[in-house]
Design a protein around this motif. Sequence first.
Motif, PDB file in Angstrom:
ATOM      1  N   VAL A 137       0.848  -1.197   0.000  1.00 28.91           N
ATOM      2  CA  VAL A 137       0.000   0.000   0.000  1.00 28.91           C
ATOM      3  C   VAL A 137       0.884   1.248   0.000  1.00 28.91           C
ATOM      4  O   VAL A 137       0.593   2.237  -0.681  1.00 28.91           O
ATOM      5  CB  VAL A 137      -0.962   0.005   1.206  1.00 28.91           C
ATOM      6  N   GLY A 138       1.989   1.165   0.725  1.00 28.13           N
ATOM      7  CA  GLY A 138       2.927   2.293   0.776  1.00 28.13           C
ATOM      8  C   GLY A 138       3.417   2.691  -0.608  1.00 28.13           C
ATOM      9  O   GLY A 138       3.575   3.874  -0.900  1.00 28.13           O
ATOM     10  N   ALA A 139       3.642   1.702  -1.468  1.00 26.17           N
ATOM     11  CA  ALA A 139       4.120   2.001  -2.829  1.00 26.17           C
ATOM     12  C   ALA A 139       3.074   2.793  -3.603  1.00 26.17           C
ATOM     13  O   ALA A 139       3.408   3.680  -4.386  1.00 26.17           O
ATOM     14  CB  ALA A 139       4.464   0.714  -3.556  1.00 26.17           C
ATOM     15  N   LEU A 140       1.797   2.499  -3.366  1.00 27.34           N
ATOM     16  CA  LEU A 140       0.745   3.291  -4.016  1.00 27.34           C
ATOM     17  C   LEU A 140       0.707   4.697  -3.424  1.00 27.34           C
ATOM     18  O   LEU A 140       0.542   5.684  -4.136  1.00 27.34           O
ATOM     19  CB  LEU A 140      -0.636   2.648  -3.812  1.00 27.34           C
ATOM     20  N   ARG A 141       0.844   4.752  -2.096  1.00 24.90           N
ATOM     21  CA  ARG A 141       0.753   6.052  -1.414  1.00 24.90           C
ATOM     22  C   ARG A 141       1.865   7.012  -1.828  1.00 24.90           C
ATOM     23  O   ARG A 141       1.729   8.221  -1.693  1.00 24.90           O
ATOM     24  CB  ARG A 141       0.768   5.844   0.105  1.00 24.90           C
ATOM     25  N   GLU A 142       2.973   6.476  -2.319  1.00 18.71           N
ATOM     26  CA  GLU A 142       4.098   7.339  -2.723  1.00 18.71           C
ATOM     27  C   GLU A 142       3.718   8.308  -3.826  1.00 18.71           C
ATOM     28  O   GLU A 142       4.268   9.410  -3.910  1.00 18.71           O
ATOM     29  CB  GLU A 142       5.265   6.491  -3.243  1.00 18.71           C
ATOM     30  N   VAL A 143       2.852   7.883  -4.716  1.00 13.87           N
ATOM     31  CA  VAL A 143       2.478   8.754  -5.841  1.00 13.87           C
ATOM     32  C   VAL A 143       1.120   9.372  -5.537  1.00 13.87           C
ATOM     33  O   VAL A 143       0.111   8.681  -5.476  1.00 13.87           O
ATOM     34  CB  VAL A 143       2.437   7.965  -7.161  1.00 13.87           C
ATOM     35  N   LYS A 144       1.133  10.679  -5.326  1.00 17.55           N
ATOM     36  CA  LYS A 144      -0.097  11.375  -4.936  1.00 17.55           C
ATOM     37  C   LYS A 144      -0.919  11.741  -6.162  1.00 17.55           C
ATOM     38  O   LYS A 144      -0.372  12.142  -7.195  1.00 17.55           O
ATOM     39  CB  LYS A 144       0.252  12.661  -4.163  1.00 17.55           C
ATOM     40  N   ASP A 145      -2.239  11.671  -6.013  1.00 25.21           N
ATOM     41  CA  ASP A 145      -3.109  12.177  -7.072  1.00 25.21           C
ATOM     42  C   ASP A 145      -3.362  13.666  -6.837  1.00 25.21           C
ATOM     43  O   ASP A 145      -2.894  14.247  -5.856  1.00 25.21           O
ATOM     44  CB  ASP A 145      -4.400  11.350  -7.170  1.00 25.21           C
ATOM     45  N   VAL A 184       6.464  18.936  -4.766  1.00 20.15           N
ATOM     46  CA  VAL A 184       5.837  17.866  -5.557  1.00 20.15           C
ATOM     47  C   VAL A 184       6.689  17.640  -6.801  1.00 20.15           C
ATOM     48  O   VAL A 184       7.080  18.585  -7.495  1.00 20.15           O
ATOM     49  CB  VAL A 184       4.355  18.171  -5.893  1.00 20.15           C
ATOM     50  N   VAL A 185       7.019  16.376  -7.037  1.00 19.16           N
ATOM     51  CA  VAL A 185       7.892  16.008  -8.152  1.00 19.16           C
ATOM     52  C   VAL A 185       7.078  15.941  -9.438  1.00 19.16           C
ATOM     53  O   VAL A 185       6.001  15.337  -9.473  1.00 19.16           O
ATOM     54  CB  VAL A 185       8.559  14.638  -7.881  1.00 19.16           C
ATOM     55  N   GLY A 186       7.603  16.593 -10.495  1.00 22.67           N
ATOM     56  CA  GLY A 186       6.981  16.511 -11.812  1.00 22.67           C
ATOM     57  C   GLY A 186       7.942  15.868 -12.795  1.00 22.67           C
ATOM     58  O   GLY A 186       9.090  15.578 -12.450  1.00 22.67           O
ATOM     59  N   GLU A 187       7.485  15.653 -14.021  1.00 23.48           N
ATOM     60  CA  GLU A 187       8.339  15.018 -15.027  1.00 23.48           C
ATOM     61  C   GLU A 187       9.599  15.844 -15.292  1.00 23.48           C
ATOM     62  O   GLU A 187      10.672  15.296 -15.522  1.00 23.48           O
ATOM     63  CB  GLU A 187       7.576  14.826 -16.343  1.00 23.48           C
TER      64      GLU A 187
END
Length: 382
Positions: free
Chosen positions: A148-156, A362-365
């Motif tokens: 679940v943590g791996a999903l939580r790493e990328v925020k919507d 927040v990290v972007g491309e």
Amino acid sequence: VSAGEGRTERLAASVAEHELDVLLVGGAVDVRYLSGFTGTNGLVLVGAEPEQAPRFYTDFRYATQSVEQVPEPFVREVVAIELLEAAVAGLESDSMGVDGAGRGGAGVKGAGVRRLGFDETALTVKQHRRLRELLPDGWELTGVSGLVGALREVKDSVEVARIRAAAALADQALGEVLEQGVVGRTEREVAVALEFAMRRLGAQAPSFPSIVAAGEHSALPHAEPRAVEIPPDTLLTIDWGAQLEGYCSDSTRTYATGTLSEEQREVYELVRRAQAQAQAALKAGPSGREIDAVARAIIEEAGHGEHFGHGVGHGVGLEIHEAPRLSRTASEQPLRAGNVVTIEPGVYLPGRFGVRIEDLVVVGEDGGEALNGLPKELIEVA
Ligand code: ZN
Ligand code: ZN
């Protein structure tokens, strides 16, 4: 906004990838992330097949709250027995019983055995023992971590908006406190005023106990505010954050309370440069280890390597410290767009003074965007 648009589906894919049939999720923050449930006693089961409806278990105290918070397609159960017992019984339910063959799969040792994954960082030894007692025949337990943590790493975008709002609130609160003056007040008074201001502006709570540390005390990265007056002509480090709709903010500023020594100014500018360079390097692609190295190289070159003993940053979200980590020992996995991380180098001269500057980004491309906004040049406060 309902939590978890697509989250349980993405988790199901990860459950399948890890060759599990079902994942048991018990950590309160993970349960909240998946289901929206904010209570303290909930369990979630997610199967490997996307058509298996996820199941949610809680007790009687949360009957009303769980109906309001936990949306379909969750199958909700309010149980009078132990949650683990109910969840294990749920393994044999219609919604979890789709794939009778098990992930053990043909040709694999233990073929036909079904696998229940549990988070080995969240379950206590006692709960693990209980789970083994309860587990039906034909099932085995497999410890995993961070699914679940791996999903939580990328925020919507909703999550980023919440963190941005928390950071803006925290900035406003500090602005108000600085306007009231800080020199001559105790560190503890300033910390309490800051936390009160955040609450008054709508924060649920500070996202961690605020750090207000002046003079030699600022040399401790995790200083606790003292009942000691903040003197003039020194450095004052304030590390604070607000929690809003579950999401945390985290930033640090170091101020001058009057005239500083040449050395103090130099260290401040060094940390500011290391912070800015690391932040400029932040984008999807480099690892947390590489971003740490950017700041560390600058600080080492100035002869202060041994005075920068912590990592350059960490993920922030529902928890104040979460994945990904940005440090010498962090993983070499590339950072991803949607990660929200701090960039917070510091230099600490024991017994003398310290400087830390921290932004939440927040990290972007193609780069990062700071979610907090107070200036980073050296500012004198009274
Ligand atoms: Zn901080
Ligand atoms: Zn931090």
